[in-house]
Design a protein around this motif. Sequence first.
Motif, PDB file in Angstrom:
ATOM      1  N   GLU A 193      37.934  49.585  59.518  1.00  0.00           N
ATOM      2  CA  GLU A 193      36.839  49.818  60.449  1.00  0.00           C
ATOM      3  C   GLU A 193      36.388  48.497  61.051  1.00  0.00           C
ATOM      4  O   GLU A 193      36.455  47.449  60.410  1.00  0.00           O
ATOM      5  CB  GLU A 193      35.669  50.494  59.728  1.00  0.00           C
ATOM      6  N   GLU A 194      35.917  48.555  62.278  1.00  0.00           N
ATOM      7  CA  GLU A 194      35.459  47.354  62.978  1.00  0.00           C
ATOM      8  C   GLU A 194      34.086  46.928  62.474  1.00  0.00           C
ATOM      9  O   GLU A 194      33.182  47.736  62.336  1.00  0.00           O
ATOM     10  CB  GLU A 194      35.380  47.623  64.486  1.00  0.00           C
ATOM     11  N   ALA A 195      33.985  45.671  62.147  1.00  0.00           N
ATOM     12  CA  ALA A 195      32.717  45.037  61.792  1.00  0.00           C
ATOM     13  C   ALA A 195      32.940  43.533  61.906  1.00  0.00           C
ATOM     14  O   ALA A 195      34.046  43.055  61.607  1.00  0.00           O
ATOM     15  CB  ALA A 195      32.289  45.406  60.375  1.00  0.00           C
ATOM     16  N   PRO A 196      31.940  42.774  62.333  1.00  0.00           N
ATOM     17  CA  PRO A 196      32.141  41.327  62.528  1.00  0.00           C
ATOM     18  C   PRO A 196      32.663  40.607  61.287  1.00  0.00           C
ATOM     19  O   PRO A 196      33.584  39.801  61.386  1.00  0.00           O
ATOM     20  CB  PRO A 196      30.748  40.834  62.917  1.00  0.00           C
ATOM     21  N   ASN A 197      32.115  40.897  60.115  1.00  0.00           N
ATOM     22  CA  ASN A 197      32.571  40.205  58.909  1.00  0.00           C
ATOM     23  C   ASN A 197      33.982  40.626  58.517  1.00  0.00           C
ATOM     24  O   ASN A 197      34.743  39.841  57.966  1.00  0.00           O
ATOM     25  CB  ASN A 197      31.601  40.407  57.747  1.00  0.00           C
ATOM     26  N   VAL A 198      34.351  41.866  58.810  1.00  0.00           N
ATOM     27  CA  VAL A 198      35.698  42.362  58.514  1.00  0.00           C
ATOM     28  C   VAL A 198      36.705  41.652  59.411  1.00  0.00           C
ATOM     29  O   VAL A 198      37.728  41.148  58.949  1.00  0.00           O
ATOM     30  CB  VAL A 198      35.770  43.894  58.687  1.00  0.00           C
ATOM     31  N   ARG A 199      36.411  41.604  60.694  1.00  0.00           N
ATOM     32  CA  ARG A 199      37.299  40.930  61.652  1.00  0.00           C
ATOM     33  C   ARG A 199      37.488  39.461  61.251  1.00  0.00           C
ATOM     34  O   ARG A 199      38.601  38.953  61.222  1.00  0.00           O
ATOM     35  CB  ARG A 199      36.735  41.040  63.067  1.00  0.00           C
ATOM     36  N   HIS A 200      36.406  38.797  60.911  1.00  0.00           N
ATOM     37  CA  HIS A 200      36.472  37.385  60.517  1.00  0.00           C
ATOM     38  C   HIS A 200      37.367  37.202  59.284  1.00  0.00           C
ATOM     39  O   HIS A 200      38.199  36.296  59.247  1.00  0.00           O
ATOM     40  CB  HIS A 200      35.069  36.838  60.242  1.00  0.00           C
ATOM     41  N   PHE A 201      37.201  38.056  58.278  1.00  0.00           N
ATOM     42  CA  PHE A 201      37.993  37.942  57.052  1.00  0.00           C
ATOM     43  C   PHE A 201      39.484  38.030  57.349  1.00  0.00           C
ATOM     44  O   PHE A 201      40.270  37.195  56.902  1.00  0.00           O
ATOM     45  CB  PHE A 201      37.586  39.013  56.037  1.00  0.00           C
ATOM     46  N   TYR A 202      39.899  39.044  58.099  1.00  0.00           N
ATOM     47  CA  TYR A 202      41.323  39.223  58.348  1.00  0.00           C
ATOM     48  C   TYR A 202      41.874  38.141  59.273  1.00  0.00           C
ATOM     49  O   TYR A 202      42.993  37.664  59.064  1.00  0.00           O
ATOM     50  CB  TYR A 202      41.611  40.626  58.876  1.00  0.00           C
ATOM     51  N   GLU A 203      41.114  37.741  60.265  1.00  0.00           N
ATOM     52  CA  GLU A 203      41.590  36.681  61.150  1.00  0.00           C
ATOM     53  C   GLU A 203      41.747  35.361  60.394  1.00  0.00           C
ATOM     54  O   GLU A 203      42.713  34.640  60.604  1.00  0.00           O
ATOM     55  CB  GLU A 203      40.665  36.535  62.354  1.00  0.00           C
ATOM     56  N   LYS A 204      40.824  35.039  59.489  1.00  0.00           N
ATOM     57  CA  LYS A 204      40.962  33.788  58.736  1.00  0.00           C
ATOM     58  C   LYS A 204      42.138  33.845  57.764  1.00  0.00           C
ATOM     59  O   LYS A 204      42.613  32.811  57.311  1.00  0.00           O
ATOM     60  CB  LYS A 204      39.664  33.419  58.008  1.00  0.00           C
ATOM     61  N   ASN A 205      42.623  35.054  57.464  1.00  0.00           N
ATOM     62  CA  ASN A 205      43.796  35.220  56.609  1.00  0.00           C
ATOM     63  C   ASN A 205      45.081  35.411  57.408  1.00  0.00           C
ATOM     64  O   ASN A 205      46.095  35.836  56.863  1.00  0.00           O
ATOM     65  CB  ASN A 205      43.576  36.384  55.633  1.00  0.00           C
ATOM     66  N   GLY A 206      45.028  35.094  58.709  1.00  0.00           N
ATOM     67  CA  GLY A 206      46.233  35.072  59.526  1.00  0.00           C
ATOM     68  C   GLY A 206      46.602  36.363  60.226  1.00  0.00           C
ATOM     69  O   GLY A 206      47.662  36.455  60.842  1.00  0.00           O
ATOM     70  N   PHE A 207      45.753  37.376  60.155  1.00  0.00           N
ATOM     71  CA  PHE A 207      46.033  38.641  60.826  1.00  0.00           C
ATOM     72  C   PHE A 207      45.491  38.593  62.252  1.00  0.00           C
ATOM     73  O   PHE A 207      44.478  37.949  62.521  1.00  0.00           O
ATOM     74  CB  PHE A 207      45.390  39.809  60.072  1.00  0.00           C
ATOM     75  N   ASN A 208      46.184  39.289  63.164  1.00  0.00           N
ATOM     76  CA  ASN A 208      45.746  39.392  64.551  1.00  0.00           C
ATOM     77  C   ASN A 208      45.371  40.833  64.844  1.00  0.00           C
ATOM     78  O   ASN A 208      46.117  41.755  64.478  1.00  0.00           O
ATOM     79  CB  ASN A 208      46.860  38.964  65.508  1.00  0.00           C
ATOM     80  N   SER A 209      44.258  41.016  65.506  1.00  0.00           N
ATOM     81  CA  SER A 209      43.835  42.347  65.897  1.00  0.00           C
ATOM     82  C   SER A 209      44.751  42.860  67.001  1.00  0.00           C
ATOM     83  O   SER A 209      45.140  42.103  67.896  1.00  0.00           O
ATOM     84  CB  SER A 209      42.388  42.307  66.393  1.00  0.00           C
ATOM     85  N   CYS A 210      45.100  44.126  66.950  1.00  0.00           N
ATOM     86  CA  CYS A 210      45.986  44.698  67.959  1.00  0.00           C
ATOM     87  C   CYS A 210      45.294  44.855  69.303  1.00  0.00           C
ATOM     88  O   CYS A 210      45.944  45.166  70.294  1.00  0.00           O
ATOM     89  CB  CYS A 210      46.552  46.036  67.487  1.00  0.00           C
ATOM     90  N   ASP A 211      43.972  44.635  69.364  1.00  0.00           N
ATOM     91  CA  ASP A 211      43.307  44.653  70.667  1.00  0.00           C
ATOM     92  C   ASP A 211      43.448  43.313  71.384  1.00  0.00           C
ATOM     93  O   ASP A 211      42.977  43.143  72.490  1.00  0.00           O
ATOM     94  CB  ASP A 211      41.838  45.058  70.547  1.00  0.00           C
ATOM     95  N   LYS A 212      44.135  42.368  70.717  1.00  0.00           N
ATOM     96  CA  LYS A 212      44.425  41.067  71.313  1.00  0.00           C
ATOM     97  C   LYS A 212      45.933  40.862  71.248  1.00  0.00           C
ATOM     98  O   LYS A 212      46.536  41.074  70.216  1.00  0.00           O
ATOM     99  CB  LYS A 212      43.732  39.943  70.532  1.00  0.00           C
TER     100      LYS A 212
END
Length: 136
Positions: free
Chosen positions: A107-126
């Motif tokens: 699910e989308e949430a600012p802290n969730v997005r930050h966690f996965y991005e800092k672990n090298g994951f890219n959101s599919c909306d980008k």
Amino acid sequence: MTIMLKENKQIDQKDLAALYEDVEWYAYTKDLEKLEQALSNSLYVLSAWDANRLVGLIRIVGDGLTIIYIQDILVLNSYQNQGIATRLMDQVLEEFKEVRQKVLLTEEAPNVRHFYEKNGFNSCDKGSLVAFAKMD
């Protein structure tokens, strides 16, 4: 506090219920036997323990060769922001470093997005990827 990580698929129902209910993942606790079976059928399960208390868990499904899917990653609320989820993720990424596709859906949430991005994951909306899901 020393948090121990353990590779294990067999976790007591009451421990699973306490963890999943704490983070309000009630869809999983409606049928604890099914949750136990899901862990048992997973490719890899890594849990985090504070003495005898289950405080976190990451569960992986997939073939382990070409794709892994991070199905669950959760940490008790009172243990969050202490690096436990990062340790779980780091161990999984090391364990499956040769696997090209590492996928998750959340699910989308600012802290969730930050966690996965800092672990090298890219959101599919980008970028150039597209993701589809059918949730029943």
